[in-house]
Design an enzyme around this catalytic site. Structure first.
Site, PDB file in Angstrom:
ATOM      1  N   GLU A 121       0.850  -1.207   0.000  1.00 48.72           N
ATOM      2  CA  GLU A 121       0.000   0.000   0.000  1.00 48.72           C
ATOM      3  C   GLU A 121       0.875   1.244   0.000  1.00 48.72           C
ATOM      4  O   GLU A 121       2.022   1.210   0.448  1.00 48.72           O
ATOM      5  CB  GLU A 121      -0.923  -0.069   1.240  1.00 48.72           C
ATOM      6  CG  GLU A 121      -1.718   1.175   1.578  1.00 48.72           C
ATOM      7  CD  GLU A 121      -2.763   1.573   0.546  1.00 48.72           C
ATOM      8  OE1 GLU A 121      -2.439   1.559  -0.662  1.00 48.72           O
ATOM      9  OE2 GLU A 121      -3.884   1.944   0.943  1.00 48.72           O
ATOM     10  N   ASP A 122       0.306   2.337  -0.493  1.00 52.79           N
ATOM     11  CA  ASP A 122       1.078   3.584  -0.538  1.00 52.79           C
ATOM     12  C   ASP A 122       1.192   4.249   0.833  1.00 52.79           C
ATOM     13  O   ASP A 122       2.282   4.584   1.286  1.00 52.79           O
ATOM     14  CB  ASP A 122       0.470   4.562  -1.571  1.00 52.79           C
ATOM     15  CG  ASP A 122      -1.022   4.846  -1.349  1.00 52.79           C
ATOM     16  OD1 ASP A 122      -1.643   4.268  -0.434  1.00 52.79           O
ATOM     17  OD2 ASP A 122      -1.576   5.658  -2.120  1.00 52.79           O
ATOM     18  N   ASP A 131      -3.391   6.145   6.558  1.00 55.38           N
ATOM     19  CA  ASP A 131      -3.795   7.421   7.159  1.00 55.38           C
ATOM     20  C   ASP A 131      -4.708   7.106   8.338  1.00 55.38           C
ATOM     21  O   ASP A 131      -4.229   6.859   9.447  1.00 55.38           O
ATOM     22  CB  ASP A 131      -4.462   8.267   6.069  1.00 55.38           C
ATOM     23  CG  ASP A 131      -4.810   9.666   6.518  1.00 55.38           C
ATOM     24  OD1 ASP A 131      -4.304  10.111   7.557  1.00 55.38           O
ATOM     25  OD2 ASP A 131      -5.593  10.348   5.817  1.00 55.38           O
ATOM     26  N   PHE A 169      -0.298  16.571   3.739  1.00 56.74           N
ATOM     27  CA  PHE A 169      -0.832  15.904   2.555  1.00 56.74           C
ATOM     28  C   PHE A 169       0.255  15.841   1.500  1.00 56.74           C
ATOM     29  O   PHE A 169       0.824  16.851   1.112  1.00 56.74           O
ATOM     30  CB  PHE A 169      -2.071  16.623   2.004  1.00 56.74           C
ATOM     31  CG  PHE A 169      -2.814  15.755   1.033  1.00 56.74           C
ATOM     32  CD1 PHE A 169      -3.762  14.848   1.477  1.00 56.74           C
ATOM     33  CD2 PHE A 169      -2.518  15.795  -0.328  1.00 56.74           C
ATOM     34  CE1 PHE A 169      -4.414  13.999   0.585  1.00 56.74           C
ATOM     35  CE2 PHE A 169      -3.165  14.954  -1.224  1.00 56.74           C
ATOM     36  CZ  PHE A 169      -4.113  14.050  -0.772  1.00 56.74           C
ATOM     37  N   ARG A 176       0.730  12.003  -9.706  1.00 54.84           N
ATOM     38  CA  ARG A 176       1.223  10.642  -9.449  1.00 54.84           C
ATOM     39  C   ARG A 176       2.560  10.377 -10.141  1.00 54.84           C
ATOM     40  O   ARG A 176       3.336   9.527  -9.719  1.00 54.84           O
ATOM     41  CB  ARG A 176       0.215   9.601  -9.960  1.00 54.84           C
ATOM     42  CG  ARG A 176      -1.135   9.606  -9.231  1.00 54.84           C
ATOM     43  CD  ARG A 176      -1.958   8.397  -9.676  1.00 54.84           C
ATOM     44  NE  ARG A 176      -3.363   8.483  -9.322  1.00 54.84           N
ATOM     45  CZ  ARG A 176      -3.889   8.125  -8.146  1.00 54.84           C
ATOM     46  NH1 ARG A 176      -3.119   7.675  -7.180  1.00 54.84           N
ATOM     47  NH2 ARG A 176      -5.187   8.219  -7.928  1.00 54.84           N
TER      48      ARG A 176
HETATM   49  P1  IMP Z   1      -7.036   5.407   5.156  1.00 54.85           P
HETATM   50  O1  IMP Z   1      -5.842   4.831   5.870  1.00 54.85           O
HETATM   51  O2  IMP Z   1      -8.163   4.452   4.986  1.00 54.85           O
HETATM   52  O3  IMP Z   1      -7.453   6.717   5.760  1.00 54.85           O
HETATM   53  O4  IMP Z   1      -6.719   5.765   3.674  1.00 54.85           O
HETATM   54  C1  IMP Z   1      -5.532   5.758   3.113  1.00 54.85           C
HETATM   55  C2  IMP Z   1      -5.722   6.179   1.672  1.00 54.85           C
HETATM   56  O5  IMP Z   1      -6.020   7.583   1.573  1.00 54.85           O
HETATM   57  C3  IMP Z   1      -4.422   5.968   0.950  1.00 54.85           C
HETATM   58  O6  IMP Z   1      -4.394   4.720   0.319  1.00 54.85           O
HETATM   59  C4  IMP Z   1      -4.397   7.125  -0.023  1.00 54.85           C
HETATM   60  O7  IMP Z   1      -5.010   6.726  -1.222  1.00 54.85           O
HETATM   61  C5  IMP Z   1      -5.209   8.206   0.624  1.00 54.85           C
HETATM   62  N1  IMP Z   1      -4.329   9.203   1.294  1.00 54.85           N
HETATM   63  C6  IMP Z   1      -4.188   9.413   2.624  1.00 54.85           C
HETATM   64  N2  IMP Z   1      -3.299  10.376   2.879  1.00 54.85           N
HETATM   65  C7  IMP Z   1      -2.842  10.800   1.668  1.00 54.85           C
HETATM   66  C8  IMP Z   1      -1.890  11.791   1.264  1.00 54.85           C
HETATM   67  O8  IMP Z   1      -1.232  12.485   2.070  1.00 54.85           O
HETATM   68  N3  IMP Z   1      -1.698  11.920  -0.070  1.00 54.85           N
HETATM   69  C9  IMP Z   1      -2.371  11.170  -0.999  1.00 54.85           C
HETATM   70  N4  IMP Z   1      -3.262  10.238  -0.664  1.00 54.85           N
HETATM   71  C10 IMP Z   1      -3.519  10.051   0.656  1.00 54.85           C
HETATM   72 MG    MG Z   2      -4.464   4.171  -1.626  1.00 53.78          MG
END
Ligand code: IMP
Ligand code: MG
Length: 174
Positions: free
Chosen positions: A97-98, A101, A150, A163
């Site tokens: 995963e990237d 959050d 962000f 991207r």
């Molecule tokens: P969460 O952990 O379910 O809140 O979501 C994580 C997803 O939100 C990641 O896979 C990203 O796609 C997106 N995301 C959260 N923070 C960022 C950021 O700083 N930049 C770009 N995408 C983000």
């Molecule tokens: Mg993502």
């Protein structure tokens, strides 16, 4: 949001070095055991492409896409828009995963895949962003940790843009 500035957070060189380290660490854990690596689209596609090229155990590769609807504070709002296609029962699985959050997306995906009888299930994440965590998800392999902000680039987007950038930048709004 109007962007005032892009501030480099992780340079191309820093990312390349860290991804190589992660690759070596991951390769060492799995050895020659059969492994399925799962890319979480879209954000992880660049990280995934770089990471898999450090593998020497010929992993099977697959892709998943998640969507979150409405308020991110309800985990029930996460769903698959594309599921994996490879059967994972009895195999080692590594989710790639990237960024984590709030934790809702990975909490959902880990639960879903855990129910399918994988031999082991681990999570590799390029960036662990912990300020807004709502569900306690922890990754087995973490590229970088950061508190807040962000970020875009290296697969990460803001409204589907940026991207393609080779480094990771924090967006500073006007
Ligand atoms: P969460 O952990 O379910 O809140 O979501 C994580 C997803 O939100 C990641 O896979 C990203 O796609 C997106 N995301 C959260 N923070 C960022 C950021 O700083 N930049 C770009 N995408 C983000
Ligand atoms: Mg993502």
């Amino acid at each position: 949001m109007k962007v005032k500035e892009f501030r480099v957070v992780f340079s191309e060189q820093a990312i390349r070095a860290r991804v190589a380290e992660l690759g070596a660490e991951i390769q060492q854990i799995y050895g020659n055991e059969p492994l399925v690596m799962v890319c979480v689209l879209k954000g992880a596609f660049v990280f995934f492409a770089d990471l898999v090229r450090h593998m020497t155990n010929n992993p099977e590769l697959d892709f998943v896409r998640l969507a979150s609807y409405g308020s991110s504070t309800e985990s029930s709002t996460i769903s698959f828009t594309k599921d994996i296609e490879i059967a994972i029962e009895g195999k080692h699985v590594l989710i790639v995963e990237d960024i984590i959050d709030t934790g809702h997306s990975m909490d959902f995906l880990l639960r879903q895949l855990a129910a399918r009888g994988a031999k082991s299930l681990r999570l590799a994440v390029l960036i662990d962003k912990y300020e807004r965590r709502e569900v306690p998800v922890s990754a087995d392999f973490v590229g970088f940790s950061m508190h807040e902000g962000f970020i875009v680039g290296y697969g990460l987007d803001y409204a589907e843009k940026y991207r393609e950038l080779t480094a990771i930048y924090e967006i500073i709004p006007e």
